[in-house]
Scaffold this motif. Structure first.
Motif, PDB file in Angstrom:
ATOM      1  N   ILE A  53      66.707  72.121  22.014  1.00 23.22           N
ATOM      2  CA  ILE A  53      67.911  72.908  22.271  1.00 23.22           C
ATOM      3  C   ILE A  53      67.636  73.945  23.354  1.00 23.22           C
ATOM      4  CG2 ILE A  53      69.623  74.479  21.280  1.00 23.22           C
ATOM      5  CD1 ILE A  53      69.762  71.566  20.283  1.00 23.22           C
ATOM      6  N   LEU A  54      66.458  74.551  23.328  1.00 24.00           N
ATOM      7  CA  LEU A  54      66.102  75.522  24.362  1.00 24.00           C
ATOM      8  C   LEU A  54      66.069  74.863  25.738  1.00 24.00           C
ATOM      9  CD1 LEU A  54      65.275  78.366  25.141  1.00 24.00           C
ATOM     10  CD2 LEU A  54      62.904  77.782  24.569  1.00 24.00           C
ATOM     11  N   ASN A  55      65.554  73.625  25.795  1.00 20.02           N
ATOM     12  CA  ASN A  55      65.546  72.902  27.076  1.00 20.02           C
ATOM     13  C   ASN A  55      66.968  72.628  27.559  1.00 20.02           C
ATOM     14  OD1 ASN A  55      62.781  72.705  27.604  1.00 20.02           O
ATOM     15  ND2 ASN A  55      62.555  70.927  26.264  1.00 20.02           N
ATOM     16  N   ILE A  56      67.863  72.300  26.643  1.00 17.82           N
ATOM     17  CA  ILE A  56      69.269  72.085  27.012  1.00 17.82           C
ATOM     18  C   ILE A  56      69.859  73.360  27.602  1.00 17.82           C
ATOM     19  CG2 ILE A  56      71.576  71.658  26.070  1.00 17.82           C
ATOM     20  CD1 ILE A  56      70.243  69.732  24.066  1.00 17.82           C
ATOM     21  N   ILE A  57      69.580  74.486  26.960  1.00 18.55           N
ATOM     22  CA  ILE A  57      70.077  75.770  27.460  1.00 18.55           C
ATOM     23  C   ILE A  57      69.527  76.046  28.855  1.00 18.55           C
ATOM     24  CG2 ILE A  57      69.985  78.279  27.097  1.00 18.55           C
ATOM     25  CD1 ILE A  57      70.012  77.675  24.070  1.00 18.55           C
ATOM     26  N   LYS A  58      68.247  75.766  29.063  1.00 23.95           N
ATOM     27  CA  LYS A  58      67.632  75.993  30.381  1.00 23.95           C
ATOM     28  C   LYS A  58      68.326  75.158  31.454  1.00 23.95           C
ATOM     29  CE  LYS A  58      62.921  77.039  28.789  1.00 23.95           C
ATOM     30  NZ  LYS A  58      61.523  76.510  28.740  1.00 23.95           N
ATOM     31  N   ILE A  59      68.645  73.900  31.122  1.00 24.26           N
ATOM     32  CA  ILE A  59      69.309  73.024  32.089  1.00 24.26           C
ATOM     33  C   ILE A  59      70.689  73.568  32.433  1.00 24.26           C
ATOM     34  CG2 ILE A  59      70.304  70.728  32.443  1.00 24.26           C
ATOM     35  CD1 ILE A  59      68.041  69.657  30.630  1.00 24.26           C
ATOM     36  N   ILE A  60      71.435  73.966  31.429  1.00 27.92           N
ATOM     37  CA  ILE A  60      72.815  74.415  31.639  1.00 27.92           C
ATOM     38  C   ILE A  60      72.870  75.694  32.472  1.00 27.92           C
ATOM     39  CG2 ILE A  60      74.851  75.319  30.431  1.00 27.92           C
ATOM     40  CD1 ILE A  60      74.280  73.302  28.227  1.00 27.92           C
ATOM     41  N   ILE A  61      71.881  76.578  32.290  1.00 34.51           N
ATOM     42  CA  ILE A  61      71.932  77.853  33.019  1.00 34.51           C
ATOM     43  C   ILE A  61      70.942  77.884  34.184  1.00 34.51           C
ATOM     44  CG2 ILE A  61      72.703  79.105  30.974  1.00 34.51           C
ATOM     45  CD1 ILE A  61      69.899  80.143  30.583  1.00 34.51           C
TER      46      ILE A  61
END
Length: 265
Positions: A53-61
């Protein structure tokens, strides 16, 4: 990295496969050592989900200033602390402190079988006991996890995490409207199968767990997930604990679980 959608689906399905494998073993004839390894692998999958989930957040922002990225990451870490830290302590003990998952069976006086596990630790004089940081004593007894409570708790935490993730995405997009994320449910058949398997699994808990909020999963027209105070009628009855121990030259003493010495109340 892969697309955020693919990361999310792959992560949930890894959780599902490993959880279903553990439940199928518990419902059949299993090798204790193999099941202990599979429980270890299952815990890793849940722990990795928080990082996914943290990786997803990094991609989005990723196109935002570093200051904003740090702010969102720090908020995510703070929001998940209460659900991630207990699992993180277990996984870190196994990985870094040479702890092992120990599965055991209870032959109840009602002629039924119940299952639990604990994370091995070391007490005074080298005695092997449940790790005392993870398993708090209860009225003088060493304790463990029932699979009934632990499996449900993992699922409830996953749904809790999804709520935290959605709230963060809304903040990232600065939108007050409902975030519209379409998930193809066909990609989550394994995850839905896991929900069903866990909901049908035995619901009997250890005596110390009855004093906590017990997670529940109910499937009807919709899936209901939450935590509630349980009935003492769902306690695992008295019976005989079967626990396999492996000894060597320096590991010869083992502590009992859910047992009070004579005269201790």
């Amino acid at each position: 990295m892969k697309h955020p959608y693919s990361i999310y689906i792959d992560s949930l399905n890894l959780i599902a496969r490993r959880t279903i494998k553990v439940i199928r073993e518990l419902n059949g004839n299993f090798d204790v050592d193999e099941l202990s390894d599979d429980v270890d692998n299952m815990l890793d999958a849940y722990m990795e989900h928080y990082d996914d989930i943290l990786n997803i957040i990094k991609i989005i922002i990723s196109e935002n200033p570093i200051e904003k990225i740090k702010k969102i990451k720090d908020k995510y870490t703070k929001e998940i602390k209460n659900i991630r830290d207990p699992l993180g302590e277990i996984v870190n003990k196994i990985k870094h402190d040479h702890r092992r998952v120990k599965v055991f069976e209870i032959n109840g006086d009602d002629q039924k079988k119940y299952y639990g596990f604990y994370i091995e630790g070391v007490g005074e004089n080298g005695i092997v006991i449940p790790d005392e940081r993870i398993h708090k004593s209860f009225k003088g007894m060493r304790t463990a996890f029932s699979f009934a409570r632990f499996l449900r708790s993992l699922i409830v935490d996953i749904f809790h995490l999804s709520g935290i993730m959605t709230a963060l995405f809304k903040e990232i997009s600065r939108s007050k409207s409902r975030l519209d994320i379409e998930i193809n449910t066909q990609n989550l058949e394994k995850f839905k199968e896991m929900i069903k398997c866990v909901s049908m699994f035995d619901e009997h808990f250890f005596i110390d767990e009855a004093e906590m909020f017990i997670p529940y999963i109910r499937i009807g027209k919709r899936i209901e997930i939450g935590r509630e105070i349980t009935s003492y009628g769902k306690l695992i009855p008295s019976g005989r604990i079967n626990l396999q121990m492996s000894v060597d030259e320096h590991k010869r003493s083992f502590g009992f679980i859910y047992w009070l010495p004579s005269g201790v109340y």
